[in-house]
Design a protein around this motif. Structure first.
Motif, short mmCIF file in Angstrom:
data_model
loop_
_atom_site.label_atom_id
_atom_site.label_comp_id
_atom_site.label_asym_id
_atom_site.label_seq_id
_atom_site.Cartn_x
_atom_site.Cartn_y
_atom_site.Cartn_z
N LEU A 1 0.96 -0.99 0.18
CA LEU A 1 0.05 0.07 0.01
C LEU A 1 0.86 1.28 -0.06
O LEU A 1 1.91 1.41 0.94
CB LEU A 1 -0.72 -0.07 1.20
N SER A 2 0.69 2.20 -0.92
CA SER A 2 1.61 3.21 -1.03
C SER A 2 0.73 4.63 -0.98
O SER A 2 -0.07 4.83 -1.98
CB SER A 2 2.38 3.29 -2.33
N VAL A 3 1.18 5.39 -0.09
CA VAL A 3 0.46 6.76 -0.11
C VAL A 3 0.94 7.90 -0.95
O VAL A 3 1.89 7.79 -1.26
CB VAL A 3 0.19 7.23 1.51
N THR A 4 -0.27 8.79 -1.36
CA THR A 4 0.33 9.89 -1.83
C THR A 4 1.33 10.55 -1.10
O THR A 4 1.29 10.78 0.12
CB THR A 4 -0.89 11.05 -2.51
N PRO A 5 2.48 11.18 -1.75
CA PRO A 5 3.42 12.09 -1.04
C PRO A 5 2.85 13.28 -0.18
O PRO A 5 1.95 13.91 -0.92
CB PRO A 5 4.20 12.72 -2.16
N PHE B 1 4.17 6.71 -8.43
CA PHE B 1 3.61 5.45 -8.41
C PHE B 1 3.99 4.60 -9.53
O PHE B 1 4.24 3.22 -9.26
CB PHE B 1 2.07 5.56 -8.41
N LYS B 2 4.26 4.94 -10.70
CA LYS B 2 4.87 4.17 -11.76
C LYS B 2 6.39 3.61 -11.68
O LYS B 2 6.59 2.41 -11.80
CB LYS B 2 4.85 4.96 -13.27
N ALA B 3 6.98 4.62 -10.95
CA ALA B 3 8.35 4.18 -10.41
C ALA B 3 8.45 3.13 -9.42
O ALA B 3 9.24 2.18 -9.45
CB ALA B 3 9.31 5.22 -10.15
N ILE B 4 7.58 3.30 -8.41
CA ILE B 4 7.46 2.14 -7.23
C ILE B 4 6.79 1.07 -8.16
O ILE B 4 7.51 -0.24 -7.84
CB ILE B 4 6.44 2.88 -6.37
N ALA B 5 5.88 0.91 -8.65
CA ALA B 5 5.31 -0.28 -9.45
C ALA B 5 6.44 -0.88 -10.32
O ALA B 5 6.34 -2.20 -10.23
CB ALA B 5 4.01 0.04 -10.17
N PRO C 1 1.46 -6.99 -6.26
CA PRO C 1 0.49 -5.90 -6.47
C PRO C 1 0.75 -4.82 -5.48
O PRO C 1 1.37 -4.81 -4.44
CB PRO C 1 -0.62 -6.80 -6.02
N MET C 2 0.34 -3.66 -6.11
CA MET C 2 0.27 -2.16 -5.51
C MET C 2 -1.22 -1.76 -5.47
O MET C 2 -1.82 -1.85 -6.22
CB MET C 2 0.90 -1.55 -6.04
N ILE C 3 -1.22 -1.25 -4.18
CA ILE C 3 -2.68 -0.62 -3.87
C ILE C 3 -2.29 1.16 -3.44
O ILE C 3 -1.28 1.24 -2.58
CB ILE C 3 -3.31 -1.20 -2.56
N LEU C 4 -2.92 1.86 -4.32
CA LEU C 4 -2.66 3.04 -4.15
C LEU C 4 -3.58 3.63 -2.93
O LEU C 4 -4.46 3.10 -2.52
CB LEU C 4 -3.31 4.06 -5.15
N TYR C 5 -3.00 4.63 -2.21
CA TYR C 5 -3.68 5.09 -0.89
C TYR C 5 -3.92 7.01 -1.16
O TYR C 5 -2.97 7.64 -1.21
CB TYR C 5 -2.91 4.77 0.05
N ASN D 1 0.43 -4.12 -12.43
CA ASN D 1 0.32 -4.68 -10.99
C ASN D 1 -0.08 -3.31 -10.17
O ASN D 1 -0.13 -3.63 -8.82
CB ASN D 1 1.68 -4.86 -10.45
N ILE D 2 -0.54 -2.44 -10.44
CA ILE D 2 -1.30 -1.41 -9.95
C ILE D 2 -2.85 -1.86 -9.95
O ILE D 2 -3.36 -1.72 -10.99
CB ILE D 2 -1.11 -0.08 -10.39
N ILE D 3 -3.47 -2.39 -8.86
CA ILE D 3 -4.73 -3.07 -8.89
C ILE D 3 -5.63 -2.50 -8.16
O ILE D 3 -6.77 -2.87 -8.20
CB ILE D 3 -4.39 -4.51 -8.62
N ALA D 4 -5.67 -1.47 -7.38
CA ALA D 4 -6.58 -0.89 -6.25
C ALA D 4 -6.14 0.21 -5.89
O ALA D 4 -5.12 0.77 -5.92
CB ALA D 4 -6.78 -2.02 -5.46
N VAL D 5 -7.30 1.04 -5.21
CA VAL D 5 -6.92 2.09 -4.49
C VAL D 5 -7.56 2.10 -3.09
O VAL D 5 -8.83 1.58 -3.35
CB VAL D 5 -7.35 3.59 -5.27
#
Length: 308
Positions: free
Chosen positions: A120-124, A138-142, A148-152, A175-179
């Motif tokens: 889970l990765s939060v907005t800066p 987020f693209k760089a992290i993914a 899988p990666m969930i946006l926060y 692999n960015i699959i959710a928020v």
């Protein structure tokens, strides 16, 4: 559905479809501390309580887990311990967000290496960025991981909103699959733009049913720390067609939720877990103990709910 289909992308009608990491309730689990660091014996008890209580996934080192006070070595050690203790019974999602993209990449790669099923990765926060910057971050992290990666998206903490169009662009990355969405006003737009194979999870316990009604797949929950079964059941009743039962559970939780957010999270939830008999210690500074009047309110609502 296998809860550990981490990123099962299948070809259907010419389109790649993504399975969510989980459907239901993920407990954003607290981290028990003592004077010398993390109390791993109590942490193991909390993990077992969540699995036996019906949680569909466990989020470690999130906001509720006080990750912002953890040095990197401790942060990764907690993720590793959780992954090994859970032993793939449910997905373990690791909070690895940072306002420094390089740092977020390092944490995310380390979490993958020690067994996390997703991140889970939060907005800066603080330095913030533009919508273009959010996409690049987020693209760089993914791109640096395979899990899988969930946006926060939580504007109340970061003072930065991730627009639905930005989420849509990011959803096209495999692999960015959710928020985890805490801006209720844009949930419908995100679902419309991203489609059904991109999962939207409520980030607010008092808005689980509204998010589900707009196409959400579940919740990443604070209250699941103390009521994992009811949180899971609320979502499952909705998906099983028992809307009345799901609404009843949501309404039942509202007074408890007010007490759990009488001060900044995770101060009240940590007090609540202590009241239930788990010795989880206090929050790390700068968070302080729950004020006495709020503690009494919490105690009253937990008694009314039948928790103590």
């Amino acid at each position: 559905m296998n809860k550990l289909d981490m990123l099962n992308i299948k070809l259907k009608g010419g389109q790649f479809m993504k399975n969510p990491l989980f459907i239901g309730s993920a407990a954003a689990i607290i981290t028990p501390f003592h004077d010398n660091g993390v109390d791993y014996a109590t942490y193991a008890e909390l993990i077992e309580f969540q699995i036996k209580g019906g949680s569909d996934a466990i989020l470690v080192c999130g906001t509720t887990g006080e990750a912002s006070t953890m040095p990197d070595e401790e942060h990764i050690a907690v993720i590793k311990f959780a992954a090994e203790k859970v032993n793939r019974r449910v997905p373990v999602i690791a909070g690895t967000g940072s306002n420094d993209t390089r740092h977020a990449i390092e944490l995310s790669k380390a979490a993958e290496a020690v067994g996390a099923d997703g991140i889970l990765s939060v907005t800066p926060y603080y330095n913030k960025t533009t919508q273009k910057g959010l996409y690049g971050h987020f693209k760089a992290i993914a791109d640096s991981i395979k899990i899988p990666m969930i946006l926060y998206n939580i504007p109340s903490r970061t003072n930065l909103n991730m627009n639905p169009e930005t989420i849509q662009a990011l959803s096209e990355i495999d692999n960015i699959i959710a928020v985890k969405e805490c801006n209720l006003g844009q949930v419908g737009d995100v679902v419309n733009l991203c489609g059904d194979d991109f999962a939207v999870y409520s980030g607010d316990d008092n808005a689980i049913l509204p998010v589900l009604s707009l196409g959400g797949k579940g919740v990443i929950s604070t209250m699941a720390n103390i009521i994992p079964q009811d949180t899971h059941d609320m979502v499952m009743k909705f998906f099983q067609g028992d809307t009345r039962g799901a609404i009843s559970l949501q309404l039942k939780t509202l007074n408890l939720i007010k007490a759990l957010f009488s001060e900044v999270n995770p101060i009240p939830i940590k007090a609540a877990v202590n009241l239930m008999g788990f010795k989880v210690g206090q929050c790390r500074m700068p968070l302080t103990e729950l004020a006495e009047d709020h503690l009494e309110l919490l105690r009253q609502e937990m008694k009314a709910y039948g928790l103590i």
